[in-house]
Design an enzyme around this catalytic site. Structure first.
Site, PDB file in Angstrom:
ATOM      1  NE  ARG A 176      13.839  -1.784  20.454  1.00 48.87           N
ATOM      2  CZ  ARG A 176      12.646  -1.223  20.559  1.00 48.87           C
ATOM      3  NH1 ARG A 176      11.646  -1.893  21.086  1.00 48.87           N
ATOM      4  NH2 ARG A 176      12.435  -0.005  20.126  1.00 48.87           N
TER       5      ARG A 176
ATOM      6  CD  GLN B  26      -6.549 -10.447  -5.738  1.00 49.76           C
ATOM      7  OE1 GLN B  26      -7.645 -10.089  -6.127  1.00 49.76           O
ATOM      8  NE2 GLN B  26      -5.809 -11.284  -6.420  1.00 49.76           N
TER       9      GLN B  26
ATOM     10  NE  ARG C  95       7.812 -14.176 -10.840  1.00 54.39           N
ATOM     11  CZ  ARG C  95       7.122 -15.304 -10.753  1.00 54.39           C
ATOM     12  NH1 ARG C  95       5.921 -15.389 -11.316  1.00 54.39           N
ATOM     13  NH2 ARG C  95       7.618 -16.350 -10.127  1.00 54.39           N
TER      14      ARG C  95
ATOM     15  CG  HIS D 288       2.334  -9.260 -16.279  1.00 56.70           C
ATOM     16  ND1 HIS D 288       3.027  -9.885 -15.278  1.00 56.70           N
ATOM     17  CD2 HIS D 288       2.604  -9.957 -17.406  1.00 56.70           C
ATOM     18  CE1 HIS D 288       3.677 -10.937 -15.770  1.00 56.70           C
ATOM     19  NE2 HIS D 288       3.436 -10.995 -17.059  1.00 56.70           N
TER      20      HIS D 288
ATOM     21  CE  LYS E 123      -0.261  -4.897 -10.971  1.00 60.02           C
ATOM     22  NZ  LYS E 123       0.655  -5.588 -11.877  1.00 60.02           N
TER      23      LYS E 123
ATOM     24  CG  HIS F  45       4.610  -3.979 -12.184  1.00 58.06           C
ATOM     25  ND1 HIS F  45       4.477  -5.202 -11.568  1.00 58.06           N
ATOM     26  CD2 HIS F  45       5.660  -3.367 -11.582  1.00 58.06           C
ATOM     27  CE1 HIS F  45       5.390  -5.301 -10.619  1.00 58.06           C
ATOM     28  NE2 HIS F  45       6.125  -4.208 -10.613  1.00 58.06           N
TER      29      HIS F  45
ATOM     30  CE1 TYR G 239       3.370  -7.442  -8.534  1.00 58.66           C
ATOM     31  CE2 TYR G 239       3.906  -9.357  -7.203  1.00 58.66           C
ATOM     32  CZ  TYR G 239       4.067  -8.608  -8.356  1.00 58.66           C
ATOM     33  OH  TYR G 239       4.923  -9.046  -9.319  1.00 58.66           O
TER      34      TYR G 239
ATOM     35  CG  ASP H 161       5.736 -12.909 -18.684  1.00 54.69           C
ATOM     36  OD1 ASP H 161       4.514 -12.701 -18.817  1.00 54.69           O
ATOM     37  OD2 ASP H 161       6.319 -12.801 -17.580  1.00 54.69           O
TER      38      ASP H 161
END
Length: 177
Positions: free
Chosen positions: A23, A46, A59, A62, A72, A119, A132, A169
């Site tokens: 499968r 979250q 990105r 941060h 994270k 990150h 995330y 950024d």
């Protein structure tokens, strides 16, 4: 799941063990008991998704300030990214060192990023999605960043014909140690 330390204090690459049959395959990507037994923070409060239409989208970098610092778990659920983290904890033996890994829908890896790390990622193909899970809620007033090419980090990003970034950024100042 297989947990591999990445050479930065507390950063872990989580790889899946696939059960394959006619499968397709099945793999556990998160098990709170197993991860907690290994000393990882599993108090997820979250989750977020980042969709990136074009290859070369970057990105980062941060993080959130100490009182809102977050652990994270980052996975790429569609496409592929070059994911980079930097240890920003002055007391850490790996302070200001960085490491990168490729996360993709194909390899199903998860990057465990401890509190106190910056990150960022760059997409390696069009239509890439990153998932995330965080141990702290996003606090806009605690959000911080540094440029992807900050000399304090000297991250080696993949070359791209065109890098796509937000003005925010691009406008971050040099990191102040």
């Amino acid at each position: 799941m297989r947990l591999t330390p990445l050479g930065l204090d507390g950063a872990i690459l989580i790889e899946v063990d696939r059960i394959v049959d006619a499968r397709g395959h099945f793999a556990r990507v998160f098990c709170a008991d197993e991860l907690a037994d290994a000393g990882l923070d599993v108090a997820i409060v979250q989750s977020s998704v980042s969709f990136n239409a074009k290859s070369g989208t970057l990105r980062g970098m941060h993080w959130q300030t100490e009182e809102h610092a977050e652990t994270k778990y980052v996975r790429c659920t569609r496409g592929a990214v070059y994911d980079a983290i930097v240890d920003l904890r002055p007391q850490s033996p790996s302070y200001l060192r960085w490491v990168s890994v490729e996360l993709s829908a194909d390899n199903q890896r998860t990057l465990y990023i401890p509190k106190g790390f910056a990150h960022g990622f760059q997409t390696l193909c069009d239509d890439t999605e990153v998932f995330y899970q965080m141990t702290a809620r996003f606090a806009p007033d605690a959000a911080r960043g540094a440029r992807f090419d900050d000399p304090a980090f000297a991250i080696e990003w993949p070359a791209v014909p065109r890098r796509i970034m937000s003005d925010k950024d691009l406008g971050y100042p040099d990191f102040q140690a």
